[in-house]
Design a protein around this motif. Structure first.
Motif, short mmCIF file in Angstrom:
data_model
loop_
_atom_site.label_atom_id
_atom_site.label_comp_id
_atom_site.label_asym_id
_atom_site.label_seq_id
_atom_site.Cartn_x
_atom_site.Cartn_y
_atom_site.Cartn_z
N LEU A 66 -3.87 -1.91 1.57
CA LEU A 66 -4.79 -1.92 0.43
C LEU A 66 -4.56 -0.73 -0.50
O LEU A 66 -4.64 -0.85 -1.72
N THR A 67 -4.24 0.41 0.08
CA THR A 67 -3.95 1.59 -0.73
C THR A 67 -2.66 1.39 -1.53
O THR A 67 -2.60 1.72 -2.71
N GLU A 68 -1.65 0.82 -0.90
CA GLU A 68 -0.41 0.51 -1.61
C GLU A 68 -0.66 -0.43 -2.78
O GLU A 68 -0.15 -0.22 -3.88
N LEU A 69 -1.44 -1.47 -2.53
CA LEU A 69 -1.76 -2.43 -3.59
C LEU A 69 -2.56 -1.77 -4.71
O LEU A 69 -2.36 -2.07 -5.89
N GLY A 70 -3.47 -0.88 -4.34
CA GLY A 70 -4.25 -0.17 -5.36
C GLY A 70 -3.39 0.73 -6.23
O GLY A 70 -3.52 0.75 -7.46
N TYR A 71 -2.49 1.48 -5.60
CA TYR A 71 -1.58 2.33 -6.37
C TYR A 71 -0.64 1.49 -7.23
O TYR A 71 -0.31 1.84 -8.35
N PHE A 72 -0.21 0.36 -6.69
CA PHE A 72 0.64 -0.54 -7.45
C PHE A 72 -0.11 -1.08 -8.67
O PHE A 72 0.44 -1.14 -9.77
#
Length: 181
Positions: free
Chosen positions: A41-47
């Motif tokens: 979820l953090t990766e998707l948020g930063y993306f």
């Protein structure tokens, strides 16, 4: 661009808020899958933050190119600028889709199908945009030459050569696009 930076800060704040709680949740559930879920979820948020930031940057460049094309005195290549902006915008969307597919790590066949579709769409979009650019430059050359007082026969010869060149370039772009597909 504020929205992209805002998303970045919100994702970071939520991640920093959840970080101390994750070990306790993992121990309570007796499962380390919570770390993987929060990490994804953090990766998707930063993306998402990066995509929003880049989107506004691409829109800014597109509007600058469109405004630059309307400047006076006009150069013969100015009509191609709005098409360059569109090309940048569409390729940005396609690259974002490809990166999103890679980030989601779909199963093998779905990942391959998605990548193929994005690649084929990219080739078609670039082909159509290049053809539009070639036609815009041709129209500008014709209007620039028609303003001069040339002999009608020289002008017709020029038009014929220009049409043959345009058709040849369009044919080459189509052949290259079919080869890429």
């Amino acid at each position: 661009m504020r929205k992209g930076v805002g998303i970045f800060f919100w994702v970071t704040a939520i991640f920093l808020f959840l970080s101390p709680l994750l070990p306790h949740i993992a121990i309570g559930l007796q499962n380390e899958g919570v770390f993987h879920i929060v990490s994804k979820l953090t990766e998707l948020g930063y993306f998402a933050a990066l995509i929003v930031f880049c989107y506004y940057l691409v829109v800014l460049i597109d509007s600058w190119l469109t405004l630059h094309a309307q400047r006076e005195p006009r150069q013969w290549y100015y009509p191609a600028f709005p098409f360059l902006g569109k090309l940048l915008f569409y390729n940005f969307i396609l690259i974002s889709l490809q990166l999103c597919l890679n980030l989601l790590q779909l199963p093998g066949s779905a990942q391959a199908l998605g990548s193929k579709l994005v690649s084929i769409t990219s080739a078609i979009v670039n082909c159509v945009t290049f053809i539009q650019m070639i036609r815009a430059v041709e129209d500008m050359l014709v209007s620039r030459t028609s303003m001069r007082n040339h002999d009608i026969y020289k002008f017709r010869g020029f038009l014929t050569r220009l049409q043959v060149l345009r058709r040849l370039l369009v044919f080459l772009v189509i052949i290259i696009s079919i080869g890429v597909i």
